[in-house]
Scaffold this motif. Structure first.
Motif, PDB file in Angstrom:
ATOM      1  N   UNK A 163       0.809  -1.220   0.000  1.00 19.55           N
ATOM      2  CA  UNK A 163       0.000   0.000   0.000  1.00 19.55           C
ATOM      3  C   UNK A 163       0.843   1.272   0.000  1.00 19.55           C
ATOM      4  N   UNK A 164       1.892   1.282   0.786  1.00 15.93           N
ATOM      5  CA  UNK A 164       2.651   2.525   0.960  1.00 15.93           C
ATOM      6  C   UNK A 164       4.009   2.531   0.277  1.00 15.93           C
ATOM      7  N   UNK A 218       4.516  -4.846  -9.181  1.00 12.71           N
ATOM      8  CA  UNK A 218       4.712  -3.688 -10.054  1.00 12.71           C
ATOM      9  C   UNK A 218       5.038  -2.445  -9.237  1.00 12.71           C
ATOM     10  N   UNK A 219       4.354  -2.286  -8.109  1.00  8.71           N
ATOM     11  CA  UNK A 219       4.603  -1.102  -7.273  1.00  8.71           C
ATOM     12  C   UNK A 219       6.056  -1.043  -6.819  1.00  8.71           C
ATOM     13  N   UNK A 245      -1.929   1.384 -12.742  1.00  9.53           N
ATOM     14  CA  UNK A 245      -1.516   2.745 -12.369  1.00  9.53           C
ATOM     15  C   UNK A 245      -2.683   3.713 -12.596  1.00  9.53           C
ATOM     16  N   UNK A 252      19.241  -4.124  -6.359  1.00  5.55           N
ATOM     17  CA  UNK A 252      19.383  -5.229  -7.308  1.00  5.55           C
ATOM     18  C   UNK A 252      18.691  -6.487  -6.798  1.00  5.55           C
ATOM     19  N   UNK A 275      11.747  -9.718  -8.287  1.00  6.19           N
ATOM     20  CA  UNK A 275      10.509  -9.433  -9.015  1.00  6.19           C
ATOM     21  C   UNK A 275      10.580  -9.967 -10.444  1.00  6.19           C
ATOM     22  N   UNK A 282      15.004  -6.080  -7.394  1.00  5.17           N
ATOM     23  CA  UNK A 282      14.746  -6.130  -8.832  1.00  5.17           C
ATOM     24  C   UNK A 282      14.748  -7.572  -9.345  1.00  5.17           C
ATOM     25  N   UNK A 293      13.512  -0.826  -8.574  1.00  7.26           N
ATOM     26  CA  UNK A 293      14.374  -1.576  -9.498  1.00  7.26           C
ATOM     27  C   UNK A 293      15.747  -0.934  -9.666  1.00  7.26           C
ATOM     28  N   UNK A 294      15.763   0.386  -9.726  1.00  5.82           N
ATOM     29  CA  UNK A 294      17.049   1.038  -9.969  1.00  5.82           C
ATOM     30  C   UNK A 294      17.905   1.115  -8.710  1.00  5.82           C
ATOM     31  N   UNK A 295      17.281   0.870  -7.566  1.00  4.46           N
ATOM     32  CA  UNK A 295      17.984   1.148  -6.319  1.00  4.46           C
ATOM     33  C   UNK A 295      18.307  -0.088  -5.489  1.00  4.46           C
ATOM     34  N   UNK A 307       8.583  -0.829  -9.726  1.00  2.00           N
ATOM     35  CA  UNK A 307       8.715   0.511 -10.305  1.00  2.00           C
ATOM     36  C   UNK A 307       9.497   1.444  -9.385  1.00  2.00           C
ATOM     37  N   UNK A 308       9.286   1.275  -8.098  1.00  2.00           N
ATOM     38  CA  UNK A 308       9.936   2.167  -7.133  1.00  2.00           C
ATOM     39  C   UNK A 308      11.403   1.816  -6.900  1.00  2.00           C
ATOM     40  N   UNK A 361       9.820   2.940   0.409  1.00  2.00           N
ATOM     41  CA  UNK A 361      10.282   4.115   1.159  1.00  2.00           C
ATOM     42  C   UNK A 361       9.187   4.732   2.015  1.00  2.00           C
ATOM     43  N   UNK A 362       7.949   4.403   1.716  1.00  2.00           N
ATOM     44  CA  UNK A 362       6.846   4.929   2.511  1.00  2.00           C
ATOM     45  C   UNK A 362       6.534   4.085   3.730  1.00  2.00           C
TER      46      UNK A 362
END
Lengths: 198, 198
Positions: free
Chosen positions: A24-25, A111-112, A174, A122, A128, A125, A118-120, A115-116, A28-29
């Motif tokens: 849900x959040x 997906x959530x 989304x 490994x 998933x 990433x 993947x780059x940060x 998307x948030x 990082x949330x």
DNA sequence: TGCAAAAATATGACCGGTCGTCTATAAAAA
DNA sequence: TTTTTATAGACGACCGGTCATATTTTTGCA
């Protein structure tokens, strides 16, 4: 009860509770404090059961995809239904879960977080990507079946069309969250039927 | 130089710098300290130019969508090209920007922040919904043109097909980020052409 | 034009609170 | 008693946001 089982049960309990927060959040949330609070477990215990927040997230994703598969596998495997119809029923089921259980607000945890993060991260990433590949393989099998039955255009590559459908599904979630409505869900099902499964 | 213009220039400078952080790391992954650091501006100045982090994000989104529109509008409006081809060129341009400028890592800032924050900030949600609706309206006009030229099936609802394409595009960007590859981008263009613009 | 009053902008220390993580210790099991 | 399991709370870093004060720019009037 065996100690290791008890340990696993408490681990899973934490995962179940924290999974909803991450879903849900977002990563990082959601704080470790949030997780231990909803699970009513002391803060120190968290790091007894998990190496880090990242480690927790990877295991929560494993659990999420396992639960997701359990909730939808039978629809896809019901041989009394035609392959094409099975595909439709599969997405209809996922759509209905979004509508009924999740009030069009949470979308897909994979997906959530993907998307948030993947780059940060490994580790997250790769987790998933692997789970999603497993899902796609299941779908590809049904698409191939449908192509043999000439329910789906046999000139189209099964892997590619499945990837396209899954992407359309992800993106639709989304829009569902943004508009806070079921419109995108129905629109997706409509074009799945008229454009691809015709 | 006028006071208000200078004020606006510094505001835009902060927005440009912070926009990239929000785009790449998300709302909760970006701190106000991060923003003032990359802009080399004292912390206090941030709250002279913006009410809050949320206010900054709304204005950064406004700027993002304005820049996005500026970068792609001419492709859509080039009357020397057929409507259907214009639509394809439009998405091809967006795809190429993803490949060339963003290394398949950032995706669409609107979708990123929308997915992360829609449930948690009404101001941010509404901002994104409005901007995306404006983009879709532009696309719908071209689809209607294409239908009159019989380049696109005229029985399909223009609003709905545009929403479907945009959703597929959004979701494809998630897969792009997850797989860190251009595969999903090309796959999207392929099915856009073969399934919808045929 | 000169110049003080006023308005706009710049600055970073500081606030209470929360972050993810770790360590010292208590409780339970062996 | 030793070893394993579990907990409490401290740790330094950082969070979004505020503040008093310093500096600069604009303004109104002589």
């Amino acid at each position: 009860m065996s100690k290791t089982i008890k340990h696993q049960e408490k681990t899973d309990f934490l995962l179940d509770k924290g999974l909803e927060l991450l879903w849900c959040k977002g990563y990082n949330g959601t704080s470790v404090n949030d997780i231990v609070k909803v699970a009513d477990v002391p803060k120190g215990s968290f790091y007894f059961y998990f190496d880090s927040k990242e480690d927790f997230t990877v295991k929560a994703l494993d659990r999420y995809f396992a639960l997701k598969r359990a909730a939808t596998a039978e629809v896809l495997e019901d041989r009394s239904v035609s392959p094409s119809q099975r595909l439709y029923n599969y997405y209809e089921k996922r759509v209905n879960i979004m509508k009924d259980q999740l009030n069009c607000t949470w979308g897909c945890m994979g997906a959530n977080i993907g998307n948030e993060m993947s780059e940060h991260s490994e580790k997250i990433r790769v987790t998933i990507v692997n789970h999603e590949e497993k899902i796609r393989r299941q779908l590809v099998d049904v698409v191939i079946e449908a192509q043999m039955d000439e329910e789906i255009d046999h000139t189209v590559d099964p892997d590619n069309i499945v990837a396209f459908i899954e992407d359309a599904y992800k993106g639709m979630l989304i829009s569902m969250k943004e508009t806070q409505s079921a419109g995108p869900l129905d629109n997706f099902l409509f074009f799945l039927k008229t454009l691809i499964l015709k």
